[in-house]
Design a protein around this motif. Structure first.
Motif, mmCIF file in Angstrom:
data_model
loop_
_atom_site.group_PDB
_atom_site.id
_atom_site.type_symbol
_atom_site.label_atom_id
_atom_site.label_comp_id
_atom_site.label_asym_id
_atom_site.label_seq_id
_atom_site.Cartn_x
_atom_site.Cartn_y
_atom_site.Cartn_z
ATOM 1 N N GLU A 111 18.176 -44.387 15.005
ATOM 2 C CA GLU A 111 18.694 -43.602 16.110
ATOM 3 C C GLU A 111 18.524 -44.371 17.431
ATOM 4 O O GLU A 111 17.635 -45.214 17.559
ATOM 5 C CB GLU A 111 17.925 -42.277 16.217
ATOM 6 C CG GLU A 111 18.112 -41.353 15.035
ATOM 7 C CD GLU A 111 17.251 -40.108 15.190
ATOM 8 O OE1 GLU A 111 16.527 -40.001 16.204
ATOM 9 O OE2 GLU A 111 17.306 -39.247 14.287
ATOM 10 N N ARG A 112 19.375 -44.060 18.376
ATOM 11 C CA ARG A 112 19.225 -44.650 19.693
ATOM 12 C C ARG A 112 17.908 -44.179 20.325
ATOM 13 O O ARG A 112 17.506 -43.038 20.171
ATOM 14 C CB ARG A 112 20.397 -44.262 20.602
ATOM 15 C CG ARG A 112 21.715 -44.904 20.202
ATOM 16 C CD ARG A 112 22.881 -44.364 21.014
ATOM 17 N NE ARG A 112 24.110 -45.057 20.690
ATOM 18 C CZ ARG A 112 24.627 -46.045 21.410
ATOM 19 N NH1 ARG A 112 24.005 -46.436 22.522
ATOM 20 N NH2 ARG A 112 25.748 -46.633 21.047
ATOM 21 N N GLY A 113 17.284 -45.077 21.056
ATOM 22 C CA GLY A 113 16.022 -44.757 21.717
ATOM 23 C C GLY A 113 15.020 -45.881 21.551
ATOM 24 O O GLY A 113 15.347 -46.983 21.097
ATOM 25 N N LEU A 114 13.768 -45.610 21.932
ATOM 26 C CA LEU A 114 12.694 -46.602 21.859
ATOM 27 C C LEU A 114 11.884 -46.379 20.589
ATOM 28 O O LEU A 114 11.458 -45.251 20.300
ATOM 29 C CB LEU A 114 11.791 -46.490 23.088
ATOM 30 C CG LEU A 114 12.468 -46.660 24.442
ATOM 31 C CD1 LEU A 114 11.451 -46.482 25.569
ATOM 32 C CD2 LEU A 114 13.141 -48.021 24.550
ATOM 33 N N PRO A 173 18.382 -52.910 11.844
ATOM 34 C CA PRO A 173 18.658 -51.662 12.572
ATOM 35 C C PRO A 173 19.833 -50.870 12.000
ATOM 36 O O PRO A 173 19.911 -49.659 12.221
ATOM 37 C CB PRO A 173 18.962 -52.147 13.998
ATOM 38 C CG PRO A 173 18.308 -53.483 14.095
ATOM 39 C CD PRO A 173 18.427 -54.086 12.742
ATOM 40 N N ALA A 174 20.715 -51.550 11.253
ATOM 41 C CA ALA A 174 21.898 -50.859 10.711
ATOM 42 C C ALA A 174 21.575 -50.021 9.483
ATOM 43 O O ALA A 174 22.305 -49.075 9.161
ATOM 44 C CB ALA A 174 22.987 -51.874 10.367
ATOM 45 N N THR A 175 20.458 -50.319 8.781
ATOM 46 C CA THR A 175 20.159 -49.610 7.531
ATOM 47 C C THR A 175 18.699 -49.194 7.409
ATOM 48 O O THR A 175 18.301 -48.653 6.370
ATOM 49 C CB THR A 175 20.503 -50.516 6.334
ATOM 50 O OG1 THR A 175 19.697 -51.698 6.398
ATOM 51 C CG2 THR A 175 21.972 -50.897 6.329
ATOM 52 N N ALA A 176 17.879 -49.423 8.430
ATOM 53 C CA ALA A 176 16.427 -49.262 8.297
ATOM 54 C C ALA A 176 16.009 -47.841 7.961
ATOM 55 O O ALA A 176 15.037 -47.623 7.221
ATOM 56 C CB ALA A 176 15.736 -49.715 9.584
#
Length: 669
Positions: A455-458, A445-448
């Motif tokens: 980004e924040r969210g679903l 999640p840090a580099t995807a």
């Protein structure tokens, strides 16, 4: 006639030489839990000669709700149904064939669904007796309110449904006097004009069966001569109520596949060549030319595309050849060419046949098999393992990718590579066909997002399954090895924008998703319950307040009562009139709940199959007392509130009161 004397449901039973199945059909209507005072049964004897009329009269002497009408034989089921409609007084009409029968609680459940959601048609789950085919897709789950464009309801055009009678009378609907396919135009017209459709899928409402002597009209009047008039009227009915465009194409597709191509393959070869060429082929050709638009043609399966193409081209001999050899040719293999997959029909790339490749292209129709085998955190990286392949496409040069799509956001998707590997499980196919269908993948999640954090969210997770240049994208996670893969726990991840919490979870459809930042975590309750009171002796009122996130998301909130044995009853939650947008109330008619312990929860699902489900318990409040009421106007019942589990969720123990016990308590003995 006073409104109170009007029955809720008129059950119409057309009967012709229907013994011995008739008795079960009629008594199943007589024994409905809705109550004989709320049901009228109209049985129409269509000139029977086997004692059907006498049996109906015998049954009528035992049941005031049963009315028997005798008429001359019409030769079809539609005419006696029309006679029943002319005499019906109920708020709703249900058509019960004399071969079939109802589940005891069927009408009560369907009427309750229509009343609660204001729908004009209710489909009750159909069960098979003796192997007769029944629809399944539409009955995967209860659907309180839907329509023919967003559900599989239109695939079921039999009349065995609950219809609001005002809809039938407003449209002036009656059945045409055909021996076969007479029910499809009637049901199609009702569907196309209905104000909402409900589906009862958690109870077997209607049981279909073949007669012992196999004299069902669907069997004795199954040739083309008995189908053509009804099929023609189906197409005309859809065209009457829908303007040309995607919605009409969507509905027409059902009739092209089932009423045009299916009978063309299965029945045309049985006719004499003269009848097939002169009587039936011109009509089939007219339907293919008139109703199959180019957009609809693209949506058909390859065998149907081939038939429609040949019909449009007026190639009778080739149509007959394709129809006669359909079973054998369906088993022919496929060819992969330049990223497309083609059906190896004898006409494929035969210059003498001169049929375009589009008639054989099956790329977008081949099933994709995929399974999630493991999902776990390794530091701040989520590792996935599984396998995926396109059927009939060897897993050569696999290049499957993980695709992340942000829920309800217009932004580019995120693509991540997978590492191919031999499948950890044996897969079907000869030799090593799908040997390299296995894969592993990492989501950081840090580099995807191209080196940046997600980004924040679903985020919903898809697979782009690739091999030999063929590409198919599918939602991922709803098929898990052995059903034992569970989502990993939430993980705090450090990114260039600071720490963020990431939660993998499975949607209500079982698909794998990520909640980045817990902006609106699906496990967080969408509301707070503030009160539970008895609105009447048999109606529980639940009130509370939605969270700001729930108001913003705009999902549909429902009050759900369910038992440990699978019983489910749901009612909609409504905003308080004149109040704040986040204040709600729900009214649960417990008089419709059967005996047992019912747990109450509030459930919110957003729009779309990838929307997360959020739930909140209805808490047990000490001040809520037990209640008693009369069921069906005569039998006493009680509901006792109980606290369930450590969270003290509200449960209702519902049971009938034993009259003798009640009298003894009143007398103190």
């Amino acid at each position: 006639m006073p409104a109170l004397s009007r029955p809720r449901v008129s059950v119409i039973i057309p009967a012709y030489n229907s013994l011995p199945e008739l008795t079960r059909a009629v008594t199943s209507a007589m024994d409905q839990t809705l109550g004989q005072d709320r049901v009228e049964i109209i049985a129409v004897d269509d000139g029977s000669t086997d004692g059907t009329g006498e049996e109906l009269e015998r049954l009528a002497r035992t049941c005031p709700a049963l009315h028997v009408i005798h008429q001359e034989n019409s030769g079809c089921a539609g005419v006696p149904r029309n006679t029943g409609l002319d005499h019906a007084r109920g708020d709703f009409v249900f058509f019960l064939d004399s071969d079939d029968y109802l589940g005891p609680d069927a009408l009560r459940r369907m009427v309750a669904m229509a009343d609660a959601h204001g729908t004009d048609i209710v489909l009750g789950k159909i069960a098979s007796v003796g192997g007769r085919a029944v629809p399944r897709a539409v009955f995967q789950r209860n659907q309180p309110r839907t329509d023919i464009f967003s559900s599989h309801a239109y695939l079921t055009l039999g009349p065995w449904k609950l219809f609001r009678r005002s809809l039938i009378e407003r449209l002036g609907l009656r059945f045409p006097p055909y021996r076969n396919c007479e029910d499809k135009p009637f049901t199609a017209a009702a569907y196309l004009n209905a104000s909402g459709i409900s589906v009862v899928a958690d109870y077997d409402c209607y049981y279909v069966r073949y007669r012992e002597n196999r004299t069902n009209l669907t069997l004795t009047a199954s040739d083309l001569a008995h189908r053509m008039d009804g099929t023609r009227l189906c197409f005309e009915t859809v065209a009457r109520y829908l303007e040309p465009g995607p919605r009409r194409d969507q509905i027409m597709r059902r009739h092209v596949e089932w009423e045009l191509c299916g009978p063309l393959r299965g029945l045309l070869p049985r006719e004499s060549e003269q009848d097939a060429r002169e009587r039936f082929f011109p009509e089939f050709r007219h339907w293919a030319s008139t109703w199959v638009t180019d957009a609809l043609f693209q949506r058909l399966d390859a065998p149907d595309r081939l038939l429609v193409h040949l019909l449009r081209a007026d190639r009778f001999d080739d149509v007959l050849t394709v129809a006669r050899n359909a079973g054998r040719d369906a088993r022919r293999g496929h060819l992969v060419d330049k990223g497309r997959v083609y059906w190896l029909h004898p006409f494929f790339r035969d210059h003498t046949a001169a049929v375009p490749d589009i008639c054989f292209d099956v790329t977008d129709r081949l099933p994709v098999q995929h399974h999630l085998e493991a999902a776990s955190w390794h530091g701040g990286v989520l590792r996935l393992a599984g396998h995926a392949y396109v059927e009939d496409v060897d897993s050569l040069d696999p290049a499957t990718e993980i695709v992340l799509r942000k829920y309800r956001a217009d932004r580019p998707e995120v693509r991540l590579p997978t590492t191919p590997c031999p499948s950890a499980h044996p897969l079907p196919g000869e030799g090593r066909r799908y040997e390299m269908a296995g894969f592993t993948a990492e989501i950081d999640p840090a580099t995807a997002d191209g080196g940046a954090p997600l980004e924040r969210g679903l985020w919903n997770i898809y697979l782009d399954v690739r091999a030999q240049g063929v590409s198919r994208t599918v939602r991922f996670g709803n098929r898990r090895e052995g059903g034992e893969v569970t989502h990993p726990t939430r993980r705090r991840v450090t990114t260039s924008q600071g720490p963020v919490t990431v939660v993998p979870y499975f949607t209500p459809y079982g698909n794998l998703s990520l909640d980045v930042g817990e902006v609106a975590h699906p496990l967080d309750p969408p509301c707070q319950v503030l009160r539970t009171i008895w609105h009447t002796r048999s109606t529980l009122l639940v009130g509370g307040r939605l969270t700001e996130e729930a108001v913003r998301d705009g999902g549909a909130l429902r009050l759900r009562a369910e038992t440990g044995t699978g019983g489910v009853h749901e009612v909609p939650v409504r905003g308080e009139q004149g109040g704040s947008v986040n204040v709600f109330t729900a009214r649960l008619p417990i008089g419709r709940l059967g005996p047992g312990c019912w747990t109450l929860t509030l459930v919110m699902e957003g729009p779309g199959e990838d929307a997360p489900r959020r739930t909140a318990i209805v808490p047990y409040f000490d001040r809520l007392a037990a209640t008693r009421w009369l069921r069906f106007g005569c039998r006493p019942y009680y509901a006792k509130p109980v606290a369930l589990g450590p969270a003290r969720a509200l449960g209702l123990e519902v049971a009938p009161i034993k009259v003798v016990t009640g009298v003894r308590r009143r007398l103190g003995g």
